[in-house]
Enzyme design. Structure first.
Site, short mmCIF file in Angstrom:
data_model
loop_
_atom_site.label_atom_id
_atom_site.label_comp_id
_atom_site.label_asym_id
_atom_site.label_seq_id
_atom_site.Cartn_x
_atom_site.Cartn_y
_atom_site.Cartn_z
N HIS A 1 27.41 123.53 -10.57
CA HIS A 1 28.02 124.30 -9.67
C HIS A 1 28.21 125.82 -10.15
O HIS A 1 28.35 126.61 -9.39
CB HIS A 1 29.30 123.61 -9.33
CG HIS A 1 29.11 122.67 -8.02
ND1 HIS A 1 29.66 122.33 -7.05
CD2 HIS A 1 27.94 121.78 -8.06
CE1 HIS A 1 29.30 121.37 -6.42
NE2 HIS A 1 28.32 120.78 -7.09
N ARG B 1 28.46 118.13 -13.60
CA ARG B 1 28.51 118.83 -12.20
C ARG B 1 29.24 120.30 -12.35
O ARG B 1 28.33 121.08 -11.71
CB ARG B 1 29.37 117.84 -11.31
CG ARG B 1 29.20 118.17 -10.11
CD ARG B 1 29.91 117.24 -8.92
NE ARG B 1 29.64 117.69 -7.66
CZ ARG B 1 30.88 117.59 -6.84
NH1 ARG B 1 31.79 117.41 -7.28
NH2 ARG B 1 30.54 117.90 -5.69
N HIS C 1 23.08 111.69 -10.87
CA HIS C 1 24.02 110.80 -10.17
C HIS C 1 23.92 109.45 -10.54
O HIS C 1 24.32 108.38 -9.96
CB HIS C 1 23.53 110.99 -8.70
CG HIS C 1 24.02 112.30 -7.94
ND1 HIS C 1 23.96 112.36 -6.58
CD2 HIS C 1 24.74 113.25 -8.33
CE1 HIS C 1 24.28 113.62 -6.31
NE2 HIS C 1 24.84 114.19 -7.46
N THR C 2 23.24 109.25 -11.83
CA THR C 2 23.37 108.02 -12.46
C THR C 2 24.91 107.65 -13.10
O THR C 2 25.04 106.51 -13.79
CB THR C 2 22.24 108.03 -13.88
OG1 THR C 2 22.52 106.64 -14.37
CG2 THR C 2 22.39 108.94 -14.92
N ASN D 1 33.36 122.50 -3.69
CA ASN D 1 34.29 122.46 -4.99
C ASN D 1 35.75 121.89 -4.77
O ASN D 1 36.06 121.12 -5.64
CB ASN D 1 34.25 123.80 -5.59
CG ASN D 1 33.03 124.27 -5.77
OD1 ASN D 1 32.02 123.37 -6.16
ND2 ASN D 1 32.45 125.65 -6.23
N PRO E 1 23.96 122.53 -2.62
CA PRO E 1 23.34 121.89 -1.48
C PRO E 1 24.39 120.72 -0.86
O PRO E 1 25.36 120.52 -1.64
CB PRO E 1 22.31 120.79 -2.49
CG PRO E 1 22.67 121.06 -3.81
CD PRO E 1 23.26 122.39 -3.91
C1 HEM Z 1 20.55 117.32 -4.99
C2 HEM Z 1 21.48 117.99 -4.55
C3 HEM Z 1 23.01 117.66 -4.83
C4 HEM Z 1 23.62 117.14 -3.91
C5 HEM Z 1 23.67 117.08 -2.45
C6 HEM Z 1 25.01 116.67 -4.76
C7 HEM Z 1 26.29 116.04 -4.02
C8 HEM Z 1 27.22 115.54 -4.71
C9 HEM Z 1 28.39 115.15 -4.14
C10 HEM Z 1 28.61 115.09 -2.56
C11 HEM Z 1 29.08 114.47 -5.14
C12 HEM Z 1 30.38 113.61 -4.94
C13 HEM Z 1 31.65 115.00 -5.10
C14 HEM Z 1 32.86 114.15 -4.52
O1 HEM Z 1 33.11 113.13 -4.13
O2 HEM Z 1 33.94 114.91 -4.75
C15 HEM Z 1 28.28 114.72 -6.18
C16 HEM Z 1 28.81 114.10 -7.52
C17 HEM Z 1 28.02 114.48 -8.82
N1 HEM Z 1 26.93 115.28 -8.61
FE1 HEM Z 1 25.93 115.87 -7.72
N2 HEM Z 1 24.42 116.55 -5.83
C18 HEM Z 1 23.46 117.18 -5.93
C19 HEM Z 1 22.86 117.23 -7.24
C20 HEM Z 1 23.50 117.48 -8.64
C21 HEM Z 1 22.84 117.87 -9.78
C22 HEM Z 1 21.65 118.78 -10.03
C23 HEM Z 1 23.78 117.45 -10.69
C24 HEM Z 1 23.76 117.93 -12.08
C25 HEM Z 1 22.80 118.06 -12.83
C26 HEM Z 1 24.72 116.60 -10.05
C27 HEM Z 1 25.84 115.91 -10.87
C28 HEM Z 1 26.72 115.24 -10.23
C29 HEM Z 1 27.70 114.34 -10.88
C30 HEM Z 1 27.51 114.03 -12.44
C31 HEM Z 1 28.62 113.66 -9.95
C32 HEM Z 1 29.52 112.94 -10.11
C33 HEM Z 1 30.92 114.01 -10.51
C34 HEM Z 1 32.25 113.12 -10.93
O3 HEM Z 1 32.22 111.86 -10.83
O4 HEM Z 1 33.36 113.90 -11.10
N3 HEM Z 1 24.51 116.67 -8.76
N4 HEM Z 1 27.29 115.40 -6.04
#
Ligand code: HEM
Ligand SMILES: *[C@@H]1O[C@H](CO)[C@@H](O)[C@H](O)[C@H]1NC(C)=O
Ligand SMILES: *[C@@H]1O[C@H](CO)[C@@H](O)[C@H](O)[C@H]1NC(C)=O
Length: 322
Positions: A69, A65, A196-197, A97, A166
């Site tokens: 970002h 992530r 998000h897997t 962030n 996004p």
């Molecule tokens: C499609 C639009 C996307 C949105 C709206 C989005 C939004 C979010 C949000 C809201 C979270 C949780 C953050 C929190 O609770 O603090 C999250 C977690 C995460 N996102 Fe996304 N995301 C998107 C795309 C992506 C992409 C493109 C990637 C990487 C290729 C990604 C990787 C991750 C990962 C791995 C987590 C877990 C992080 C952790 O556990 O520390 N996301 N995302």
């Protein structure tokens, strides 16, 4: 001839000649970039990243992530790593962030280890890109080859972080256009959302969805999630983005979406009667196609507007300009 002369003097002339024959000259990043200047860089970085992930498995998710970002704001230039100063408005405190993005110190530690061996050579932007790939492999996800040669920014943009990353409340059209703005297709967007897997999300980011009692969420799933995410309080309580296998990289995320068990609104909209439904269903049936599309989309994302040669610097520490 040393590399400095080649890149700064001859390379532009070379490019100009190619362009006369309508041959594009974008050979800025390369697989062999550090082969002569820091041959062990990728091994040192991999070892450092694997150590961090073995201490805490979620770090794999956090690092993937972090790279996303970074790349969506001014391109993959490590701008996200810069701390606040009188001249820099740090991206760390942008809404998407703050109290959310993790892993800064893991990148900083990898950087320290590389600096010990070849000071001033390897960029933080390249370390972020390699870390994302190594993190995927560490939790059973796909691998891909990373081109190197990105350099680090001397600037950051909190305002662009606020506008270009996004929202988890976005609809599918907004998601498609926010990725299109970065040169990524709808299919890339769905594949990348498959990140998000793994990983976790905080209650306040999915509370409205689990309380909506709508038709786009499985009622039992919503009720289980409400136990750890009350109507008031518990804002930072965590839930897995993939309820089935939150610690391994697979295609269960897409299977969940087809059962209306996506955690975020922005997850579920990828399968809710819209244009991306067929892609979700394809990835849910065919994990290999997902793995291969994910790797290719990560390569594309990792090559958004890189700073090359004199357009960037090599930071000594990732959190500050030299
Ligand atoms: C499609 C639009 C996307 C949105 C709206 C989005 C939004 C979010 C949000 C809201 C979270 C949780 C953050 C929190 O609770 O603090 C999250 C977690 C995460 N996102 Fe996304 N995301 C998107 C795309 C992506 C992409 C493109 C990637 C990487 C290729 C990604 C990787 C991750 C990962 C791995 C987590 C877990 C992080 C952790 O556990 O520390 N996301 N995302
Ligand atoms: C390269 O780095 C790895 C990881 O730190 C280390 O195990 C290996 O011995 C190093 N190789 C050389 C030639 O320095
Ligand atoms: C949805 O159902 C839950 C549990 O029955 C209830 O507490 C909540 O108020 C409902 N939300 C809406 C928006 O109707």
């Amino acid at each position: 001839m040393n590399t400095f002369n080649f890149f700064n003097t001859l390379f532009p002339i070379f490019c100009l000649l190619l362009s006369l024959f309508h041959v594009p000259c974008e050979a800025q990043l390369s697989f062999t970039f550090y082969d002569r200047t820091c041959p062990n860089a990728t091994a040192i970085i991999r070892a450092s990243i694997l150590r961090a992930i073995s201490r805490e498995r979620r770090m794999a998710a956090s690092l993937i992530r972090l790279h996303f970002h970074d790349c969506f704001v001014q391109g993959c230039d490590a701008s996200i790593l810069l701390d606040e100063t009188s001249t820099i408005q740090s991206e760390k405190t942008a809404f998407p962030n703050v109290n959310s993005v993790r892993g800064y110190q893991v990148i900083e530690a990898a950087k320290r280890e590389v600096e010990r061996v070849c000071p001033g050579v390897v960029s933080c932007a390249d370390i972020l890109t390699l870390a994302a790939r190594d993190a995927s492999v560490a939790v059973g996800g796909p691998s891909w080859n990373v081109k190197l040669g990105r350099r680090d920014s001397t600037t950051a943009s909190r305002s662009q972080a606020n506008t270009d990353l996004p929202s988890p409340f976005a609809g599918v059209d907004a998601l498609i256009s926010s990725f299109a703005n970065k040169g990524l297709s709808a299919r890339d967007m769905v594949a990348l959302s498959g990140a998000h897997t793994i990983g976790q999300a905080q209650c306040f980011l999915f509370r409205s969805r689990i309380n909506s009692n709508g038709t786009d969420i499985d009622a039992r799933f919503a009720s289980i999630r409400r136990r750890q995410c009350p109507q008031t309080g518990g804002d930072a309580n965590l839930a897995p983005l993939d309820l089935v296998t939150p610690n391994s990289f697979d295609n269960n995320y897409f299977k969940n979406l087809m059962q209306r068990k996506g955690l975020l609104q922005s997850d579920q909209v990828l399968f809710s009667g819209g244009s991306t439904d067929s892609i979700v269903s394809e990835y849910s049936r065919n994990p290999r196609v997902f793995a291969s599309d994910f790797g290719n989309a990560m390569i594309k994302m990792g090559e958004i507007q890189p700073l090359v040669r004199r357009n960037g610097i090599i930071r000594r520490t990732c959190s500050a300009i030299n």
